[in-house]
Design an enzyme around this catalytic site. Structure first.
Site, PDB file in Angstrom:
ATOM      1  N   SER A 268      33.589  22.763  -4.114  1.00  0.00           N
ATOM      2  CA  SER A 268      33.956  22.567  -2.943  1.00  0.00           C
ATOM      3  C   SER A 268      34.156  23.746  -2.049  1.00  0.00           C
ATOM      4  O   SER A 268      33.105  24.355  -1.884  1.00  0.00           O
ATOM      5  CB  SER A 268      35.590  21.969  -2.753  1.00  0.00           C
ATOM      6  OG  SER A 268      35.876  21.546  -1.394  1.00  0.00           O
TER       7      SER A 268
ATOM      8  N   ASP B  22      31.762  10.919  -0.761  1.00  0.00           N
ATOM      9  CA  ASP B  22      32.118  12.127  -0.388  1.00  0.00           C
ATOM     10  C   ASP B  22      31.649  12.215   1.329  1.00  0.00           C
ATOM     11  O   ASP B  22      30.499  11.916   1.665  1.00  0.00           O
ATOM     12  CB  ASP B  22      31.429  13.263  -1.096  1.00  0.00           C
ATOM     13  CG  ASP B  22      32.029  14.561  -0.734  1.00  0.00           C
ATOM     14  OD1 ASP B  22      32.983  14.691   0.495  1.00  0.00           O
ATOM     15  OD2 ASP B  22      31.901  15.686  -1.349  1.00  0.00           O
TER      16      ASP B  22
ATOM     17  N   HIS C  14      34.510  13.461  -3.967  1.00  0.00           N
ATOM     18  CA  HIS C  14      34.470  14.910  -3.764  1.00  0.00           C
ATOM     19  C   HIS C  14      35.339  15.729  -4.793  1.00  0.00           C
ATOM     20  O   HIS C  14      36.315  15.296  -5.154  1.00  0.00           O
ATOM     21  CB  HIS C  14      35.149  15.431  -2.388  1.00  0.00           C
ATOM     22  CG  HIS C  14      34.994  16.794  -1.950  1.00  0.00           C
ATOM     23  ND1 HIS C  14      33.890  17.290  -1.488  1.00  0.00           N
ATOM     24  CD2 HIS C  14      36.003  17.828  -2.054  1.00  0.00           C
ATOM     25  CE1 HIS C  14      34.048  18.388  -1.315  1.00  0.00           C
ATOM     26  NE2 HIS C  14      35.487  18.724  -1.645  1.00  0.00           N
TER      27      HIS C  14
END
Length: 338
Positions: free
Chosen positions: A170, A275, A305
């Site tokens: 991320s 995502d 995600h």
């Protein structure tokens, strides 16, 4: 005093983080964001925390497998890992991140270095990127002083600095991108150098842009990161007043320097399907391929995600570790000197 008003909430991650109108920040317990199920133990890995930046009180958690017999060598590759959290949350000590690093260290195997960095909004970008660059300078110092006994003994004994990989999940993947680009753009011209970046790995990368992508305009169902949440994290982390086309958020934005002349090492791009950032991630891989860069794209249908941290023992995480092992041990001719 007449006219005075109490600070009010400007941005709010319920129960976790509030930015007030006077610039102050109130933090809560991030544990509310993570699954409650207990995590299985991972045996056979030693770990410890080492200070790498005294002025900012930043540490790195070093993971070392107790045996390197799988590789047939006493020296292991290095996997640097930056945690996620939208540059505003998360920690190298967070249990799910810790468990993921234990698994990677054990099953690749590798020396995993999980890096602490400063968080926004107290420390807005590019503070975290500066910390990542400082960490690589510290790592270079460890490699240079290892033979003389000044380096941390675990690193001096166990690390093959010539096989260093930069990774993250991320926001940590965004950070891994920028740190790798910085290293590749400022690399030394020495024929022999103790630390060389053999590749980098971006998992569920936190990229953005002012224009909405198809996945943002029509989000998949049951996402772990919403479009609104992503927008808020950029507002909290980018310099005040910056748009999502800021070079940190959008590596291909109108203000971003071209990556075409940068001699990037091979990259593994991990893209979960469910995502809202999926199109940014796929676009990143496609643009690099158009430039002739070495790109491996691993897509994960149905995954959300940050899946590798949310479910570090799930089937998708198992497959990710298999792909990561192949990427790290596959061997690449091109490397980037630090």
């Amino acid at each position: 005093m007449k006219g005075d008003t109490a600070p009010h909430v400007v941005e709010d991650v319920p129960g976790v983080l509030q930015l007030l109108s006077d610039g102050s920040v109130v933090r809560g317990d991030e544990a509310v964001l993570w699954p409650k199920e207990p995590l299985p133990d991972v045996h056979g890995v030693q770990w410890k925390d080492v200070l790498y930046h005294a002025a900012h009180a930043l540490s790195v958690r070093v993971y070392r497998p107790e045996s390197s017999s799988v590789t047939g060598s006493s020296k292991l590759p290095v996997l640097v890992f930056f945690h996620g959290g939208g540059y505003c949350m998360g920690s190298y000590t967070q249990p799910h991140s810790h468990t993921y690093c234990l698994r990677v260290a054990s099953e690749l195997p590798a020396i995993v270095l999980s890096v602490q960095y400063r968080l926004a909004p107290e420390h807005r970008l590019p503070a975290a990127i500066e910390d990542g660059v400082d960490f690589l300078s510290w790592l270079r110092g460890q490699a240079e002083h290892g033979a003389g006994g000044a380096a941390d003994p675990w690193l001096a004994e166990s690390v093959d600095f010539g096989r260093t990989f930069i990774s993250g999940s991320s926001a940590g993947a965004n950070l891994a991108h920028h740190v790798t680009v910085h290293a590749a753009s400022t690399q030394t011209q020495l024929a022999v150098h103790p630390v060389r970046i053999a590749g980098y790995v971006l998992i569920s990368a936190f990229f953005g842009g002012a224009d909405r992508t198809a996945a943002e305009a029509d989000p998949p169902a049951d996402v772990t990161l919403t479009v609104e949440g992503s927008d808020m994290l950029w507002r909290l982390s980018l310099p005040v007043g910056a748009s999502r086309d800021h070079p940190v958020a959008n590596p291909f934005g109108p203000e971003s320097p071209s990556l075409a002349p940068v001699d990037l090492p091979p990259v593994l791009v991990v893209a979960p399907e469910s995502d809202v950032l999926r199109d940014h991630v796929l676009g990143y891989a496609a643009r690099l391929r158009e430039m002739g860069k070495a790109v491996e794209l691993a897509q994960f249908p149905g995954e959300r995600h940050g899946f590798s941290g949310l479910q570090p023992f799930g089937a998708a995480a198992n497959e990710l570790i298999r792909i990561l092992r192949r990427f790290v041990y596959g061997g690449f001719a091109r490397t980037t000197a630090l």
